[in-house]
Design a protein around this motif. Structure first.
Motif, PDB file in Angstrom:
ATOM      1  N   SER A 141       0.836  -1.197   0.000  1.00 38.62           N
ATOM      2  CA  SER A 141       0.000   0.000   0.000  1.00 38.62           C
ATOM      3  C   SER A 141       0.875   1.253   0.000  1.00 38.62           C
ATOM      4  N   THR A 142       0.427   2.298  -0.657  1.00 34.68           N
ATOM      5  CA  THR A 142       1.157   3.570  -0.677  1.00 34.68           C
ATOM      6  C   THR A 142       0.674   4.509   0.429  1.00 34.68           C
ATOM      7  N   LYS A 143      -0.241   4.045   1.177  1.00 34.77           N
ATOM      8  CA  LYS A 143      -0.779   4.857   2.259  1.00 34.77           C
ATOM      9  C   LYS A 143       0.263   4.945   3.386  1.00 34.77           C
ATOM     10  N   PRO A 144       0.522   6.179   3.937  1.00 41.39           N
ATOM     11  CA  PRO A 144       1.543   6.299   4.994  1.00 41.39           C
ATOM     12  C   PRO A 144       1.067   5.676   6.300  1.00 41.39           C
ATOM     13  N   LEU A 145       2.056   5.275   7.101  1.00 37.71           N
ATOM     14  CA  LEU A 145       1.751   4.652   8.382  1.00 37.71           C
ATOM     15  C   LEU A 145       1.223   5.712   9.363  1.00 37.71           C
ATOM     16  N   ALA A 146       0.505   5.271  10.381  1.00 35.17           N
ATOM     17  CA  ALA A 146      -0.089   6.191  11.365  1.00 35.17           C
ATOM     18  C   ALA A 146       0.991   6.933  12.146  1.00 35.17           C
ATOM     19  N   ALA A 147       2.108   6.293  12.439  1.00 36.72           N
ATOM     20  CA  ALA A 147       3.176   6.943  13.200  1.00 36.72           C
ATOM     21  C   ALA A 147       3.804   8.073  12.398  1.00 36.72           C
TER      22      ALA A 147
END
Length: 129
Positions: A2-8
Motif C-alpha cells: 500500500s502507498t498509504k503512509p503509516l499512522a506513526a
C-alpha cells in the motif's frame, strides 16, 4: 504493498510544526520577563541610591532649623529698631526665619515620603548601646 503512509508517520509530521510554534512564544515571554526584571532592579537601585544620597543632606537641614531659631530674635530686634539692620529691610529677617524653618521641615517631609520600603535613613537611626 500500500502507498498509504503509516499512522506513526502521520502523527510525527503533524506534531512537529506545532511543537516549534509553542516554543517561540515561551522564549519571547522569557526574554520579556528578563528585561522587565532587569528594568525593575535598575529602577529600584536608582531609587535607593537617590534616597541615600539625599539623606546625607539631612544634617544640613537640621542646621537650617538652628539658623531659623537664631534668626527669630534677630528679626524681633530688627522690628524694634529697623536702623540696626544696616542696608536690609526689617522684614527680611522674619522671611529668612520662615524660609529656613520651612525648608528644613519640607525637606524632612519630602525625604520621608520617598523612602523605599524596607529601608531606613541611616542618619536617623540610633546606634545600639
Amino acid at each position: 504493498m500500500s502507498t498509504k503512509p503509516l499512522a506513526a508517520e502521520i502523527g510525527s509530521e503533524a506534531t512537529e510544526p506545532r511543537s516549534t510554534r509553542r516554543v517561540f512564544p515561551a522564549i519571547a515571554r522569557l526574554l520579556l520577563l528578563i528585561v522587565r526584571a532587569l528594568t525593575k532592579a535598575t529602577l529600584h537601585t536608582a531609587w535607593c541610591l537617590a534616597f541615600y544620597i539625599l539623606s546625607m543632606f539631612r544634617p544640613f537641614t537640621g542646621m537650617a532649623m538652628l539658623a531659623a531659631i537664631v534668626m527669630l530674635p534677630l528679626s524681633i530686634a530688627a522690628f524694634v529698631k529697623p536702623e540696626a539692620a544696616n542696608g536690609m529691610p526689617f522684614w527680611a529677617f522674619i522671611l529668612m526665619t520662615f524660609g529656613f524653618a520651612g525648608f528644613s521641615i519640607g525637606y524632612t517631609i519630602f525625604l520621608d515620603s520617598i523612602t523605599p520600603p524596607g529601608l531606613q535613613d541611616t542618619s536617623r537611626t540610633v546606634p545600639p548601646r
